[in-house]
Design a protein around this motif. Structure first.
Motif, PDB file in Angstrom:
ATOM      1  N   ALA A 158       0.839  -1.178   0.028  1.00 38.23           N
ATOM      2  CA  ALA A 158       0.122  -0.045  -0.037  1.00 38.23           C
ATOM      3  C   ALA A 158       0.771   1.337   0.086  1.00 38.23           C
ATOM      4  CB  ALA A 158      -1.049   0.042   1.113  1.00 38.23           C
ATOM      5  N   THR A 159       1.944   1.201   0.841  1.00 37.36           N
ATOM      6  CA  THR A 159       2.698   2.539   0.967  1.00 37.36           C
ATOM      7  C   THR A 159       3.620   2.780  -0.333  1.00 37.36           C
ATOM      8  OG1 THR A 159       4.403   1.072   1.828  1.00 37.36           O
ATOM      9  CG2 THR A 159       2.940   2.389   3.375  1.00 37.36           C
ATOM     10  N   THR A 160       4.042   1.623  -1.094  1.00 36.70           N
ATOM     11  CA  THR A 160       4.885   1.858  -2.305  1.00 36.70           C
ATOM     12  C   THR A 160       3.813   2.290  -3.548  1.00 36.70           C
ATOM     13  OG1 THR A 160       4.623  -0.489  -2.984  1.00 36.70           O
ATOM     14  CG2 THR A 160       6.657   0.120  -1.707  1.00 36.70           C
ATOM     15  N   GLY A 161       2.640   1.983  -3.348  1.00 36.58           N
ATOM     16  CA  GLY A 161       1.600   2.334  -4.334  1.00 36.58           C
ATOM     17  C   GLY A 161       1.837   1.363  -5.645  1.00 36.58           C
ATOM     18  N   SER A 162       2.441   0.499  -5.341  1.00 40.69           N
ATOM     19  CA  SER A 162       2.660  -0.377  -6.446  1.00 40.69           C
ATOM     20  C   SER A 162       1.582  -1.580  -6.490  1.00 40.69           C
ATOM     21  CB  SER A 162       3.923  -1.087  -6.342  1.00 40.69           C
ATOM     22  OG  SER A 162       4.233  -2.320  -7.344  1.00 40.69           O
ATOM     23  N   LEU A 163       1.006  -1.680  -7.858  1.00 46.45           N
ATOM     24  CA  LEU A 163       0.098  -2.770  -7.839  1.00 46.45           C
ATOM     25  C   LEU A 163       0.616  -4.040  -8.525  1.00 46.45           C
ATOM     26  CD1 LEU A 163      -3.185  -0.683  -9.119  1.00 46.45           C
ATOM     27  CD2 LEU A 163      -2.603  -1.518  -7.036  1.00 46.45           C
ATOM     28  N   VAL A 189      -8.863 -13.086   4.310  1.00 50.29           N
ATOM     29  CA  VAL A 189      -9.286 -12.617   3.137  1.00 50.29           C
ATOM     30  C   VAL A 189     -10.329 -11.441   3.790  1.00 50.29           C
ATOM     31  CG1 VAL A 189      -9.359 -14.461   1.779  1.00 50.29           C
ATOM     32  CG2 VAL A 189     -11.292 -14.143   3.101  1.00 50.29           C
ATOM     33  N   ARG A 190     -10.749 -11.235   4.861  1.00 46.78           N
ATOM     34  CA  ARG A 190     -11.629 -10.067   5.334  1.00 46.78           C
ATOM     35  C   ARG A 190     -11.447  -9.875   6.868  1.00 46.78           C
ATOM     36  NH1 ARG A 190     -15.710  -7.143   3.456  1.00 46.78           N
ATOM     37  NH2 ARG A 190     -15.444  -8.124   1.293  1.00 46.78           N
ATOM     38  N   LYS A 214      -6.828  -4.836   8.242  1.00 41.81           N
ATOM     39  CA  LYS A 214      -8.255  -4.388   7.669  1.00 41.81           C
ATOM     40  C   LYS A 214      -7.855  -3.404   6.723  1.00 41.81           C
ATOM     41  CE  LYS A 214     -12.457  -2.863   9.218  1.00 41.81           C
ATOM     42  NZ  LYS A 214     -13.450  -2.228  10.286  1.00 41.81           N
ATOM     43  N   GLN A 215      -7.148  -2.319   6.938  1.00 41.66           N
ATOM     44  CA  GLN A 215      -7.061  -1.014   6.125  1.00 41.66           C
ATOM     45  C   GLN A 215      -6.566  -1.609   4.657  1.00 41.66           C
ATOM     46  OE1 GLN A 215      -4.759   1.977   7.890  1.00 41.66           O
ATOM     47  NE2 GLN A 215      -5.059   3.394   6.208  1.00 41.66           N
ATOM     48  N   ALA A 216      -5.432  -2.386   4.735  1.00 41.95           N
ATOM     49  CA  ALA A 216      -4.833  -2.761   3.681  1.00 41.95           C
ATOM     50  C   ALA A 216      -5.662  -3.572   2.673  1.00 41.95           C
ATOM     51  CB  ALA A 216      -3.473  -3.587   4.201  1.00 41.95           C
ATOM     52  N   LEU A 217      -6.440  -4.442   3.365  1.00 46.78           N
ATOM     53  CA  LEU A 217      -7.437  -5.382   2.389  1.00 46.78           C
ATOM     54  C   LEU A 217      -8.201  -4.435   1.869  1.00 46.78           C
ATOM     55  CD1 LEU A 217      -7.881  -8.434   4.739  1.00 46.78           C
ATOM     56  CD2 LEU A 217      -6.985  -8.559   2.528  1.00 46.78           C
ATOM     57  N   LYS A 218      -8.920  -3.521   2.511  1.00 44.40           N
ATOM     58  CA  LYS A 218      -9.905  -2.512   1.826  1.00 44.40           C
ATOM     59  C   LYS A 218      -9.274  -1.718   0.825  1.00 44.40           C
ATOM     60  CE  LYS A 218     -12.872   1.411   3.335  1.00 44.40           C
ATOM     61  NZ  LYS A 218     -13.318   2.187   4.595  1.00 44.40           N
ATOM     62  N   ALA A 256      -6.568  -2.728  -1.179  1.00 38.80           N
ATOM     63  CA  ALA A 256      -6.292  -3.803  -2.244  1.00 38.80           C
ATOM     64  C   ALA A 256      -7.848  -4.152  -2.839  1.00 38.80           C
ATOM     65  CB  ALA A 256      -5.737  -5.001  -1.740  1.00 38.80           C
ATOM     66  N   ARG A 257      -8.914  -4.198  -2.281  1.00 37.82           N
ATOM     67  CA  ARG A 257      -9.971  -4.326  -2.840  1.00 37.82           C
ATOM     68  C   ARG A 257     -10.384  -3.012  -3.873  1.00 37.82           C
ATOM     69  NH1 ARG A 257     -11.442  -7.549   1.498  1.00 37.82           N
ATOM     70  NH2 ARG A 257     -11.890  -9.652   1.011  1.00 37.82           N
ATOM     71  N   SER A 258     -10.205  -1.948  -3.517  1.00 35.73           N
ATOM     72  CA  SER A 258     -10.763  -0.724  -4.014  1.00 35.73           C
ATOM     73  C   SER A 258      -9.588  -0.426  -5.245  1.00 35.73           C
ATOM     74  CB  SER A 258     -10.474   0.540  -3.082  1.00 35.73           C
ATOM     75  OG  SER A 258      -9.194   0.804  -2.753  1.00 35.73           O
ATOM     76  N   ALA A 259      -8.602  -1.035  -5.116  1.00 34.83           N
ATOM     77  CA  ALA A 259      -7.383  -0.820  -6.391  1.00 34.83           C
ATOM     78  C   ALA A 259      -7.669  -1.792  -7.439  1.00 34.83           C
ATOM     79  CB  ALA A 259      -6.003  -0.862  -5.581  1.00 34.83           C
ATOM     80  N   ALA A 260      -8.096  -3.043  -7.058  1.00 36.34           N
ATOM     81  CA  ALA A 260      -8.084  -3.960  -7.944  1.00 36.34           C
ATOM     82  C   ALA A 260      -9.514  -3.730  -8.941  1.00 36.34           C
ATOM     83  CB  ALA A 260      -8.720  -5.305  -7.431  1.00 36.34           C
TER      84      ALA A 260
END
Length: 112
Positions: free
Chosen positions: A19-24, A43-44, A102-106, A108-112
């Protein structure tokens, strides 16, 4: 703490780093990989430290650790003050990392 706690901390660190690197790149590679993740992959995460967390795993199982206050109260069972202090530090770190996961999963879901 248990081995699942360690896996949780490692997962939180990895997802936070992505998340911090901004890399997908890692997210895209995970989506392109045809092999399913390990059954104990988180997963959640729902809830919070005050009302209680819910953790759902890839295999469909769930875990509901106690609320933060209850976990900290359990630290009083240690006979020595140093043991109590170590327990409180572990509990606070674990719940902080769970919130980060929890924040990272949220994210990742929004970036996908």
């Amino acid at each position: 703490m248990t081995s699942s706690t360690l896996r949780l901390a490692v997962a939180a660190a990895g997802l936070t780093l992505a998340a911090t690197t901004g890399s997908l790149v890692g997210v895209a590679a995970a989506q392109a990989d045809p092999t399913p993740p390990a059954p104990d992959t988180i997963v959640r995460v729902t809830g919070d430290a005050q009302t209680g967390f819910g953790i759902k795993y890839y295999d469909g199982s769930s875990d509901f650790p106690p609320r933060l206050r209850e976990a900290l109260d359990d630290c009083a069972d240690y006979p020595a003050r140093i043991g109590q202090a170590r327990c409180r530090a572990k509990v606070k770190t674990w719940y902080r990392d769970l919130a980060d996961t929890k924040q990272a999963l949220k994210w990742a879901r929004s970036a996908a």
